[in-house]
Design an enzyme around this catalytic site. Structure first.
Site, short mmCIF file in Angstrom:
data_model
loop_
_atom_site.label_atom_id
_atom_site.label_comp_id
_atom_site.label_asym_id
_atom_site.label_seq_id
_atom_site.Cartn_x
_atom_site.Cartn_y
_atom_site.Cartn_z
CG ASP A 30 55.59 60.91 19.24
OD1 ASP A 30 55.88 62.12 19.35
OD2 ASP A 30 56.17 60.14 18.46
CG ASN A 78 61.71 64.09 24.80
OD1 ASN A 78 60.81 63.50 25.39
ND2 ASN A 78 61.90 63.93 23.49
C1 IPE Z 1 58.80 59.78 22.66
O1 IPE Z 1 58.52 60.72 21.67
C2 IPE Z 1 58.94 60.42 24.00
C3 IPE Z 1 57.72 61.00 24.54
C4 IPE Z 1 56.54 60.99 23.98
C5 IPE Z 1 57.85 61.62 25.82
P1 IPE Z 1 59.70 61.38 20.81
O2 IPE Z 1 59.03 62.30 19.86
O3 IPE Z 1 60.73 61.94 21.69
O4 IPE Z 1 60.30 60.11 20.07
P2 IPE Z 1 61.25 60.03 18.79
O5 IPE Z 1 62.34 61.05 18.96
O6 IPE Z 1 60.40 60.34 17.59
O7 IPE Z 1 61.72 58.62 18.78
C1 IPE Z 2 55.45 64.34 22.19
O1 IPE Z 2 55.14 65.09 21.07
C2 IPE Z 2 55.82 65.19 23.37
C3 IPE Z 2 57.20 65.00 23.84
C4 IPE Z 2 58.07 64.22 23.30
C5 IPE Z 2 57.61 65.74 25.00
P1 IPE Z 2 56.27 65.57 20.08
O2 IPE Z 2 56.74 66.92 20.49
O3 IPE Z 2 57.35 64.56 19.93
O4 IPE Z 2 55.45 65.68 18.73
P2 IPE Z 2 55.98 65.39 17.26
O5 IPE Z 2 56.55 64.02 17.25
O6 IPE Z 2 57.03 66.43 16.99
O7 IPE Z 2 54.78 65.54 16.41
MG MG Z 3 57.65 63.02 18.67
#
Ligand code: IPE
Ligand code: IPE
Ligand code: MG
Length: 252
Positions: A30, A78
């Site tokens: 993340d 997602n």
């Molecule tokens: C968790 O990250 C899922 C992955 C890293 C694949 P998210 O960015 O989707 O999580 P939330 O929405 O902040 O809980």
């Molecule tokens: C994790 O990074 C990747 C996925 C969830 C696919 P994010 O895209 O959630 O990154 P932030 O949380 O917006 O920084």
């Molecule tokens: Mg995220």
């Protein structure tokens, strides 16, 4: 030498007790978006940097002798993201699966997918099937990519399959124990994670491995996933080695 407030990577690695490493490391990748935004780059650049980092983390884990790495790459939630970002993530997955295949194979990586990857776009399914097939004979390190993964979805699917077994008369409800449930999960046959790393300063599971994390040690860090390099991982492993795992008992 101190870099980013961390002692030099090699010093940290030397401090590790190689006999007490996690057998199974789980990571929630993340913070890619914030990594990119901080640099004035499009979010997709963050996802690319995140994918690069997974490659480095897997290489490091293989060198250390960690047997299983599970990486949360795309959750069942997602899909709520803008279509363009989902498309970019899928395109990146296809690109990396093809680009990294030889290197993964050379490193002895056995790639597996957990989740419902059958619902991914056709080109992603194809790239994944090719990568799984090509690396299935490897055994140095097992890498589970959690793709279209949801912990609740995993439990629902397990319960449905158990229900079908009962209906067919092949299983009695009273026979179901924890091992039975485990054997119906995507991670059947794989030990539960010993350590979970959640970067980017979030303090939640986001539907990740709800059953498997029952006694896992958690490490939350503000470092964004693309920045979570070897030194950060070595430091996380040292922190893990300082923990006392009691499993509800008393370590006397
Ligand atoms: C968790 O990250 C899922 C992955 C890293 C694949 P998210 O960015 O989707 O999580 P939330 O929405 O902040 O809980
Ligand atoms: C994790 O990074 C990747 C996925 C969830 C696919 P994010 O895209 O959630 O990154 P932030 O949380 O917006 O920084
Ligand atoms: Mg995220």
């Amino acid at each position: 030498m101190v870099k980013d407030g961390l002692p030099e990577e090699e010093t940290l690695i030397r401090m590790l007790d190689r006999k007490r490493l996690p057998v199974h490391l789980a990571v929630i990748m993340d913070g890619n978006g914030r990594w990119a935004e901080k640099r004035g780059l499009p979010r997709a650049a963050g996802h690319r940097a995140g994918a690069e980092n997974l490659r480095e983390v897997v290489r490091f884990c293989a060198e250390l002798g960690i047997k299983y790495v599970t990486a949360y790459a795309f959750s069942t939630e997602n899909w709520k993201r803008p279509r363009a970002e989902v498309d970019q993530l899928m395109a990146l997955l296809v690109e990396y699966l093809y680009k990294e295949l030889d290197e993964m194979d050379r490193q002895g990586v056995c790639l597996r997918a957990i989740g419902s990857p059958n619902e991914l776009p056709p080109d992603a399914r194809q790239a994944l099937a090719a990568a799984l097939e090509c690396t299935r004979g490897n055994s140095r390190i097992i890498v589970n990519l959690a793709l279209n993964y949801g912990g609740r979805r995993e439990l629902v699917e397990a319960i449905r399959r158990l229900g079908a077994e009962i209906k067919a008369g092949r299983l009695e409800p009273g026979e179901i124990d924890e091992d039975t449930v485990q054997s119906y999960l995507y991670t059947a046959g794989i030990p539960d994670p010993d350590l979970l790393i959640r970067p980017a300063g979030e303090y939640r599971l986001s539907n990740f491995m709800l059953w498997q994390l029952a006694y896992t040690e958690f490490l939350m860090t503000p470092v964004l996933w693309p920045d979570f390099g070897r030194a950060h991982l070595a430091q996380a492993l040292l922190e893990f080695q300082r923990r006392e795992r009691r499993y509800g008992g008393l370590n006397v």
